[in-house]
Scaffold this active site. Structure first.
Site, PDB file in Angstrom:
ATOM      1  CE  LYS A   1      -1.683   2.903   2.832  1.00  0.00           C
ATOM      2  NZ  LYS A   1      -1.605   4.132   2.032  1.00  0.00           N
TER       3      LYS A   1
ATOM      4  N   GLY B   1       7.210   4.707   8.318  1.00  0.00           N
ATOM      5  CA  GLY B   1       6.416   5.929   8.443  1.00  0.00           C
ATOM      6  C   GLY B   1       6.633   6.560   9.795  1.00  0.00           C
ATOM      7  CB  SER B   2       4.695   9.096  11.613  1.00  0.00           C
ATOM      8  OG  SER B   2       3.436   8.470  11.667  1.00  0.00           O
ATOM      9  CB  THR B   3       7.190   7.395  16.081  1.00  0.00           C
ATOM     10  OG1 THR B   3       8.540   7.298  15.595  1.00  0.00           O
ATOM     11  CG2 THR B   3       7.108   6.692  17.429  1.00  0.00           C
TER      12      THR B   3
ATOM     13  N   GLY C   1       3.177   4.016  13.441  1.00  0.00           N
ATOM     14  CA  GLY C   1       3.845   2.742  13.774  1.00  0.00           C
ATOM     15  C   GLY C   1       3.282   2.144  15.051  1.00  0.00           C
TER      16      GLY C   1
ATOM     17  CD  GLU D   1      13.225   3.278   8.274  1.00  0.00           C
ATOM     18  OE1 GLU D   1      13.135   4.269   9.033  1.00  0.00           O
ATOM     19  OE2 GLU D   1      13.353   3.350   7.047  1.00  0.00           O
TER      20      GLU D   1
ATOM     21  CB  CYS E   1      13.347   7.968   8.220  1.00  0.00           C
ATOM     22  SG  CYS E   1      14.205   6.844   7.134  1.00  0.00           S
TER      23      CYS E   1
ATOM     24  CD  GLU F   1      10.602  11.919  11.547  1.00  0.00           C
ATOM     25  OE1 GLU F   1       9.461  11.448  11.691  1.00  0.00           O
ATOM     26  OE2 GLU F   1      11.548  11.277  11.045  1.00  0.00           O
TER      27      GLU F   1
HETATM   28  P1  NDP Z   1       2.226   8.077   8.240  1.00  0.00           P
HETATM   29  O1  NDP Z   1       3.157   7.379   9.124  1.00  0.00           O
HETATM   30  O2  NDP Z   1       0.856   8.293   8.753  1.00  0.00           O
HETATM   31  O3  NDP Z   1       2.108   7.307   6.835  1.00  0.00           O
HETATM   32  C1  NDP Z   1       2.918   6.245   6.423  1.00  0.00           C
HETATM   33  C2  NDP Z   1       2.071   5.177   5.742  1.00  0.00           C
HETATM   34  O4  NDP Z   1       1.151   4.617   6.685  1.00  0.00           O
HETATM   35  C3  NDP Z   1       1.215   5.716   4.605  1.00  0.00           C
HETATM   36  O5  NDP Z   1       1.104   4.739   3.591  1.00  0.00           O
HETATM   37  C4  NDP Z   1      -0.114   5.925   5.298  1.00  0.00           C
HETATM   38  O6  NDP Z   1      -1.178   5.970   4.399  1.00  0.00           O
HETATM   39  C5  NDP Z   1      -0.174   4.715   6.183  1.00  0.00           C
HETATM   40  N1  NDP Z   1      -1.103   4.826   7.315  1.00  0.00           N
HETATM   41  C6  NDP Z   1      -1.600   5.940   7.907  1.00  0.00           C
HETATM   42  N2  NDP Z   1      -2.427   5.619   8.918  1.00  0.00           N
HETATM   43  C7  NDP Z   1      -2.487   4.263   8.957  1.00  0.00           C
HETATM   44  C8  NDP Z   1      -3.181   3.313   9.775  1.00  0.00           C
HETATM   45  N3  NDP Z   1      -3.991   3.692  10.758  1.00  0.00           N
HETATM   46  N4  NDP Z   1      -2.990   2.002   9.539  1.00  0.00           N
HETATM   47  C9  NDP Z   1      -2.169   1.590   8.564  1.00  0.00           C
HETATM   48  N5  NDP Z   1      -1.502   2.431   7.745  1.00  0.00           N
HETATM   49  C10 NDP Z   1      -1.640   3.750   7.941  1.00  0.00           C
HETATM   50  O7  NDP Z   1       2.892   9.437   7.794  1.00  0.00           O
HETATM   51  P2  NDP Z   1       2.202  10.781   7.284  1.00  0.00           P
HETATM   52  O8  NDP Z   1       2.116  10.743   5.827  1.00  0.00           O
HETATM   53  O9  NDP Z   1       0.934  11.062   8.025  1.00  0.00           O
HETATM   54  O10 NDP Z   1       3.304  11.847   7.729  1.00  0.00           O
HETATM   55  C11 NDP Z   1       3.269  12.426   9.038  1.00  0.00           C
HETATM   56  C12 NDP Z   1       4.635  12.562   9.635  1.00  0.00           C
HETATM   57  O11 NDP Z   1       5.231  11.290   9.753  1.00  0.00           O
HETATM   58  C13 NDP Z   1       5.638  13.340   8.769  1.00  0.00           C
HETATM   59  O12 NDP Z   1       5.518  14.701   8.990  1.00  0.00           O
HETATM   60  C14 NDP Z   1       6.946  12.798   9.256  1.00  0.00           C
HETATM   61  O13 NDP Z   1       7.358  13.457  10.423  1.00  0.00           O
HETATM   62  C15 NDP Z   1       6.629  11.367   9.606  1.00  0.00           C
HETATM   63  N6  NDP Z   1       7.045  10.430   8.539  1.00  0.00           N
HETATM   64  C16 NDP Z   1       8.157   9.694   8.768  1.00  0.00           C
HETATM   65  C17 NDP Z   1       8.603   8.822   7.800  1.00  0.00           C
HETATM   66  C18 NDP Z   1       9.824   8.021   8.013  1.00  0.00           C
HETATM   67  O14 NDP Z   1      10.327   7.418   7.077  1.00  0.00           O
HETATM   68  N7  NDP Z   1      10.333   7.935   9.210  1.00  0.00           N
HETATM   69  C19 NDP Z   1       7.932   8.684   6.518  1.00  0.00           C
HETATM   70  C20 NDP Z   1       6.725   9.482   6.388  1.00  0.00           C
HETATM   71  C21 NDP Z   1       6.335  10.323   7.371  1.00  0.00           C
HETATM   72  P3  NDP Z   1      -1.684   7.420   3.889  1.00  0.00           P
HETATM   73  O15 NDP Z   1      -0.533   8.057   3.198  1.00  0.00           O
HETATM   74  O16 NDP Z   1      -2.778   7.102   2.996  1.00  0.00           O
HETATM   75  O17 NDP Z   1      -2.102   8.158   5.142  1.00  0.00           O
END
Ligand code: NDP
Length: 489
Positions: A182, A235-237, A240, A257, A291, A391
């Site tokens: 996804k 993605g975000s903590t 996660g 991660e 990240c 972050e």
């Molecule tokens: P998220 O962590 O929310 O998104 C990462 C992925 O998870 C996306 O595919 C998202 O889908 C999906 N997701 C969101 N909510 C759920 C859920 N409840 N269950 C399963 N999957 C889910 O990041 P954001 O895009 O909201 O970014 C917010 C903040 O996160 C950024 O400002 C940054 O600080 C941090 N971030 C950190 C990353 C890293 O690599 N460490 C990467 C991205 C963001 P969808 O996009 O459709 O919401």
């Protein structure tokens, strides 16, 4: 005629080897963050689509169409995918650039070629996944088998849409798993193109599927589905934590991660020029949407002026521009919410009393459309400020001055995160001592942001757990089975 590749106006889900609309017919728009224009309309997967994809994945796995293919044939299939990526380099780089605001230099010269290299690296692993024979008490033959986990799902972010997915897809497929991905709702296009490439490489239906859609619906449905055996999340903590909580109900394997606030430490004996170059590479690659970004720069009092002058000078040279222009070295922030978040943190830094020494504003490029931010450096910050603890995930560097080695190690480790770190020094002994004392999954010495398919990557503390890349990723996508045979005649 425009020789540039183009995005399609509309994309479907890639489900069970076919392109299909979502069960509800729901779609969403994906935007170009550099122009704020709609690029394409994309099918949004919901619960019914997730269920259909998981059933197709399970059927493919159980039928052994992929798992029981010889390891050598699986490796060859991964090589065909790598070849397909190289053949479609221009289109993949173009899609990644218009969808995520990355410069075409980064996508074409670094990230898409690295995606191909990852498939090549793990193609080699397919024939080298082995168990061990174990000497045990008594007259027994004991050995281990490394078996695929089964149906894996990858939930990936928007900062490296293709690479973060390929970090997961390539080792998972090499080990004989099937995979559903996804992508982020902000950046689905490169993975939809990858689905075409995988399709052409001839992988059986259900082995690889792409379900664009929203986190709380498609992502959450994958995490909850009892037919999914493993979730690999980047993605975000905060998200996660939700993933881990939800996955507990079915005790799925989970690797996470997550975020970071990585320290970049300049020691007193460092070359100020090299340290400044490292600081810039550490924070401003991909507009700081990394990240592992070196977002906290620790500068010794003695070198403060020499290093900071050079950091500011270099930051000023990074002028935001059209990401499709090959001369541009600094692209657009990936989305409007992210732009607002970054600008909000810049205000916070100013209000907290840190000194903004360059940048600090939204940048105007061309007609003023697009989510551009000036590369921003705060000096005179403390490690307690929000801009040093949270972050930001954007082009904002927080510089903190320190007095001695023990103090800087304590400050560097005083963070909820532990993804990466770097140290700049000419003293080889100190380099290794500091590397050992830092609580981080990766420590770079006299460099920053070096990744290789063979080098494991992942976090400690709230940056997550599980290692991607290298042989560690094979462990991440296999279960170890012990077999014990009675040899008593
Ligand atoms: P998220 O962590 O929310 O998104 C990462 C992925 O998870 C996306 O595919 C998202 O889908 C999906 N997701 C969101 N909510 C759920 C859920 N409840 N269950 C399963 N999957 C889910 O990041 P954001 O895009 O909201 O970014 C917010 C903040 O996160 C950024 O400002 C940054 O600080 C941090 N971030 C950190 C990353 C890293 O690599 N460490 C990467 C991205 C963001 P969808 O996009 O459709 O919401």
């Amino acid at each position: 005629m425009d020789p540039r590749p183009a995005a399609k106006p509309q994309y479907d889900l890639y489900l069970n080897g076919a392109w299909v609309p979502s069960a509800t017919g729901e779609t969403f728009e994906t935007l170009n963050p550099a122009t704020e224009q709609v690029i394409s309309r994309v099918a949004a997967a919901g619960e019914r689509d997730v269920d259909a994809a998981v059933k197709a994945a399970r059927a493919a796995f159980d039928a052994g169409k992929w798992t029981q293919l010889s390891a050598s044939d699986r490796g060859k299939a991964l090589l065909r995918i790598a070849e397909g990526i190289r053949k479609n380099l221009d289109e993949l780089a173009f899609l990644e650039t218009i969808d995520a605001g990355k410069t075409i230099g980064e996508t074409k010269n670094i990230e898409v070629p690295l995606a191909a290299e990852l498939f090549e690296y793990y193609a080699g692993w397919a024939t080298k996944i082995t168990g061990e024979t174990i000497p045990v008490r008594g007259n027994y033959l004991a050995y281990t088998l490394r078996e695929p986990i089964g149906v894996c799902a990858a939930i990936v972010p928007w900062n490296f849409p293709l690479l973060m997915a390929v970090w997961k897809i390539a080792p998972a497929l090499a080990a004989g798993n099937v995979m559903i991905v996804k992508p982020s709702e902000f950046t689905p296009l490169s993975l939809l193109k990858l689905a075409e490439i995988v399709h052409e490489a001839g992988l059986p239906p259900g082995v690889f599927q792409v379900l664009p859609g929203f986190g709380p619906s498609a992502g959450a449905a994958l995490v909850r589905h009892p037919g999914v055996d493993k979730i690999a999340f980047t993605g975000s903590t905060a998200t996660g934590q939700t993933v881990m909580r939800e996955a507990a109900a079915t005790l799925k394997r989970v690797s996470l991660e997550l975020g970071g606030k990585s320290p970049n430490i300049v020691l007193e004996d460092a070359d100020p020029e090299a340290a400044a170059r490292g600081a810039i590479a550490g924070i401003f690659y991909n507009k700081g949407e990394v990240c592992a970004a070196g977002s906290r720069l620790f500068v010794p009092e003695k070198l403060h002026d020499a290093v900071m002058e050079k950091v500011v000078e270099r930051a000023k040279k990074l002028v935001p521009g059209d990401p499709l222009d090959p001369k541009t070295r600094f692209g657009a922030i990936a989305s409007k919410p992210q732009l607002e978040k970054v600008l909000g943190y810049i205000q916070t830094g100013k209000a907290e009393g840190a000194k903004c020494v360059t940048g600090g504003e939204r940048a105007k490029v061309g007609d003023g459309k697009g989510y551009f931010v000036q590369p921003t450096v705060f000096d005179g910050a403390t490690n307690q400020m929000r801009i040093a603890r949270e972050e930001i995930f954007g082009p904002v560097l927080t510089a903190i001055t320190y007095k001695d080695l023990d103090e800087v190690i304590a400050l560097a480790n005083d963070s909820p995160y532990g993804l990466a770190a770097a140290v700049f020094t000419r003293d080889v002994k100190k380099a290794h001592v500091v590397a050992r004392r830092l609580k981080a999954g990766t420590v770079w010495v006299n460099t920053y942001n070096i990744y290789d398919p063979a080098l494991p990557f992942g976090g400690v503390k709230q940056s997550g757990f599980g290692r991607e890349l290298g042989s560690a990723a094979i462990d991440n996508y296999t279960e170890l089975k012990s077999v014990c045979v009675d040899l008593n005649l």
